[in-house]
Design an enzyme around this catalytic site. Structure first.
Site, PDB file in Angstrom:
ATOM      1  N   TYR A 251     -11.391 -22.096   1.875  1.00  0.00           N
ATOM      2  CA  TYR A 251     -11.037 -21.218   2.996  1.00  0.00           C
ATOM      3  C   TYR A 251      -9.664 -21.614   3.554  1.00  0.00           C
ATOM      4  CZ  TYR A 251     -11.391 -18.369   7.183  1.00  0.00           C
ATOM      5  OH  TYR A 251     -11.148 -17.454   8.168  1.00  0.00           O
TER       6      TYR A 251
ATOM      7  N   SER B 207     -11.772 -13.390   3.119  1.00  0.00           N
ATOM      8  CA  SER B 207     -10.979 -13.250   4.338  1.00  0.00           C
ATOM      9  C   SER B 207      -9.715 -14.097   4.215  1.00  0.00           C
ATOM     10  CB  SER B 207     -11.820 -13.625   5.561  1.00  0.00           C
ATOM     11  OG  SER B 207     -11.217 -13.176   6.740  1.00  0.00           O
TER      12      SER B 207
ATOM     13  N   ASP C 192     -14.372  -2.172   6.704  1.00  0.00           N
ATOM     14  CA  ASP C 192     -13.888  -3.459   7.200  1.00  0.00           C
ATOM     15  C   ASP C 192     -12.774  -3.215   8.213  1.00  0.00           C
ATOM     16  OD1 ASP C 192     -12.985  -6.001   7.688  1.00  0.00           O
ATOM     17  OD2 ASP C 192     -12.937  -6.614   5.582  1.00  0.00           O
TER      18      ASP C 192
ATOM     19  N   HIS D  36     -16.681  -6.400   7.096  1.00  0.00           N
ATOM     20  CA  HIS D  36     -16.103  -7.681   6.699  1.00  0.00           C
ATOM     21  C   HIS D  36     -17.145  -8.626   6.122  1.00  0.00           C
ATOM     22  CE1 HIS D  36     -12.640 -10.245   6.611  1.00  0.00           C
ATOM     23  NE2 HIS D  36     -13.241 -11.208   7.288  1.00  0.00           N
TER      24      HIS D  36
END
Length: 695
Positions: free
Chosen positions: A464, A544, A628, A663
């Protein structure tokens, strides 16, 4: 939309990508002209965009359907998923509430028990929509448990609606509140609650910019149109949140313009005409009130304490110069909860949980003995709770609920999942590897015991690396299926995250963002050098901000991996701040309008702008949702179009666009399983597996 035959093939599958038109759209940044040939795909209300989405999905799902073991993976996921899951309980009024899923229900169902132990269904989100795409976003009870307000999300959107019930009779008491976004629900007694939202944007509700958040108070029995703006009318802030202390004494207001750093305000609700008082008047630190004792506020802050500390101060003079340290900063990052008159200091030590119990004088009561190395959630509740609960899991251990006696420190198993997965067959190993600049980075590698390191094991590397988010160990049913098939699952705790506090986060932002990509690349190189896998059997995955990570890594080092799986990614770094709440991400990214230096830096790694003609990129499956409104799907659309146009070689570039999905939050189980199965099937197929590797 016309299709163009492309001479890319794998096995018996020939891909015919949609012919994506290009335009001469040009934008000037300082002294640079940037051509944006796929700008038209940003228009989510356009029939032409909808046609493109349909054409891309047709190609993608035809390809996925040709994978011989796709259905077998899906069936195993469904079977493994099909066990009862129960949340930790909470007491509200005269009832104990908890959520339960009998196995394959799209959404968890909320139940309650009265004091005699009789169970009844309280709220079933599966009844909100026929296809399970409307989910429960948050729920909050009034202090005495007689009223309840809950927010719902439709198709994964961040825009919510709030419904108010009499909690005893379960009957709706007034009209639904609409157009609520990024909001909690903070009750004041039983008379009403605070919530947050933006003015409805002009243009597309899914992509138009929203940047002035407001805190409202809704009094029960009144029309939403009369709700008073408490904060944010004259002060323009992108994110405003309101909470109320358990004793109903203080309204706590946090206000921020980005995802890091906030102002802090309080209002004494015991005096009807009291003013809002500023506690912290800048955005240079993160600050929150976690509790109070009468006039004394208990504050969590990273002001002059990158790993966070807890301080106390009188509400009558609450400025930082008057703060007194209650629990000092340590070498490990602090994230506390309060319950039963104690502070439970949850620390992160090399990405795993450590919990210490303190009293309100800052005295250490005990370090809590946890079931093992992993992640803990819980130890929160009300001041009078005599039993607390926590949830423990890691990469090989399904989530188990424990009860905890705060007086004795004794934990007991409360609920063990009955899942068809043998954790004893698998193990996790934490390693520390060097990044490009010599920084030591932790990574946890999970695999079947007895694994031979031959460099041929299919491996998913996940990361991430942003927004102070920590990647602590967690159990995933989809990852369990991957492990059962003989795969390796590795998670790198790279910079930009919160594993080692604010300094670790700040080492991966703005003009230090390349550190994040270097850390991830070094993780892949470690796995290859140590024979866990090789480039032919390595997939990289992230969502993301992690989608950005994958996009940047695959464009910088396309030779390093065989498969790339960027999900709901931030992929156009020159324009991300133009959509929804994207401008609030500038603390991490900077924007293309800040300076020429920042523009050049962003352009240097922006995935959409770094796809080069004639490069052999890895097999890529981009995933996004058509609803999203956090990271708009145009990011993924433009990246897919650029890759399809410029890809060299026979690796497929596909985009899987989920309809009625956002999302990720609240996604129905059916959609989650289908998407995960498709990603794993795509990965193995492009690693050359004609049959499942463990069969």
């Amino acid at each position: 939309m016309a299709l163009i035959a492309v001479a890319y093939s794998f096995g018996q599958t020939v891909l015919n990508y949609p012919k994506t038109k290009t335009t001469e759209t040009v934008e000037v940044y300082f002294d640079s002209k940037i051509i944006d040939p796929y700008r038209w795909l940003e228009d989510d209300k356009s029939a032409e965009t909808a046609e493109w989405v349909e054409a891309e999905n047709e190609v993608t799902f035809e390809y996925l359907a040709s994978i011989p073991y796709r259905d077998a993976i899906k069936e195993r996921m469904q079977k493994l998923w099909n066990y009862e899951k129960i949340s930790t309980p909470s007491i509200e009024g005269n009832y104990t509430y908890y959520s339960k899923n009998n196995g394959l229900q799209n959404q968890f169902v909320m139940y309650r028990k009265d004091k005699s132990g009789k169970e009844e269904l309280f709220l079933d989100p599966n009844s909100f929509s026929k296809d399970g795409t409307t989910s429960l976003a948050t729920i909050s009870f009034s202090k005495d448990g007689s009223k309840v307000a809950y927010a719902t999300s439709e198709a994964g959107s961040d825009w919510n609606k709030i419904t108010i019930l009499d909690a005893i009779t379960k009957k709706q008491t007034e009209a639904v509140l609409v157009d609520v976004k990024f909001s909690g629900i903070a009750w004041v007694g039983n008379k009403g609650f605070y919530y947050s939202s933006y003015d409805k944007p002009k243009g597309s509700q899914l992509s138009a910019k929203t940047d002035q958040h407001k805190l409202y108070f809704h009094q029960l029995g009144t029309n939403q149109k009369t709700d008073k703006v408490v904060f944010g009318l004259t002060q323009k802030r992108r994110y405003v949140g309101g909470s109320v202390t358990e004793d109903n004494r203080f309204l706590i207001i946090t206000a921020a313009n980005s995802t890091s750093g906030n102002e802090l305000y309080i209002k004494d609700l015991s005096h009807p005409n009291s003013q809002i008082i500023n506690v912290v008047n800048n955005f240079e630190s993160d600050n929150s009130v976690i509790d109070n004792r009468g006039d004394k506020l208990i504050i969590l802050t990273n002001l002059n304490a990158p790993n966070q500390k807890i301080v106390t101060v009188s509400s009558k003079n609450p400025k930082p110069e008057n703060w007194k340290i209650l629990i000092p900063e340590t070498e490990n990052v602090l994230s506390p909860n309060t319950a039963s008159g104690y502070i439970f200091a949850q620390y992160m030590k090399d990405a795993v949980s450590l919990v210490k119990q303190f009293d309100y004088d800052g005295k250490l009561i005990r370090e809590i003995q946890l079931p093992g190395l992993g992640s803990v959630n819980g130890f929160n509740g009300k001041i009078n709770d005599t039993t607390l609960y926590y949830y423990f899991d890691n990469y090989t251990t399904p989530g188990t609920n424990y009860s905890f006696d705060p007086k004795t420190g004794v934990s007991k198993v409360y609920q063990v999942p009955k899942i068809d997965f043998d954790s004893n067959l698998y193990e996790s190993k934490q390693v520390f590897y060097e990044s490009k600049d010599g920084t030591k980075i932790p990574m946890i590698i999970t695999y079947k015991k007895g694994l031979e390191l031959k460099g041929t094991t299919p491996t998913i590397l996940y990361g991430y690396g942003g927004f102070n988010v920590s990647m602590s160990p967690f159990f995933s049913i989809t990852n369990a299926v991957w492990l059962e098939m003989g795969g390796i699952y590795a998670v790198a705790n790279i910079r930009g995250g919160g594993e080692y506090g604010k300094k670790w986060h700040d080492a991966g932002i703005k003009t230090h963002k390349q550190n994040v990509f270097d850390d991830f690349i070094a993780a892949a190189e470690y796995l290859i050098e140590n024979k866990y896998t090789s480039s032919d059997y390595l997939a990289i995955k992230g969502g993301s901000n992690g989608g950005l990570l994958v996009g940047a890594t695959m464009t910088q080092r396309p030779d390093l991996m065989k498969v790339a799986l960027p999900a709901v990614g931030v992929l156009d770094m020159l324009r991300y701040h133009k959509f929804t709440a994207g401008a609030g991400w500038a603390y991490d990214y900077g924007t293309s309008e800040d300076s020429k230096e920042m523009f050049d830096y962003l352009k240097g790694y922006s995935p959409v702008h770094n796809v080069k003609q004639g490069v052999k990129y890895p097999a890529t499956l981009i995933t996004t949702g058509d609803h999203d409104d956090r990271v708009v799907p145009a990011h993924s659309f433009k990246f897919a179009a650029a890759l399809q146009a410029k890809q060299s070689g026979n690796n497929p570039v596909l985009i899987r666009i989920e309809t009625n999905a956002g999302h990720g939050a609240g996604k129905p189980v059916t959609k989650t399983i289908e998407e995960a199965a498709d990603m794993q099937a795509f990965t193995l197929f492009n690693m050359g597996f004609k049959a499942l590797p463990n069969n």
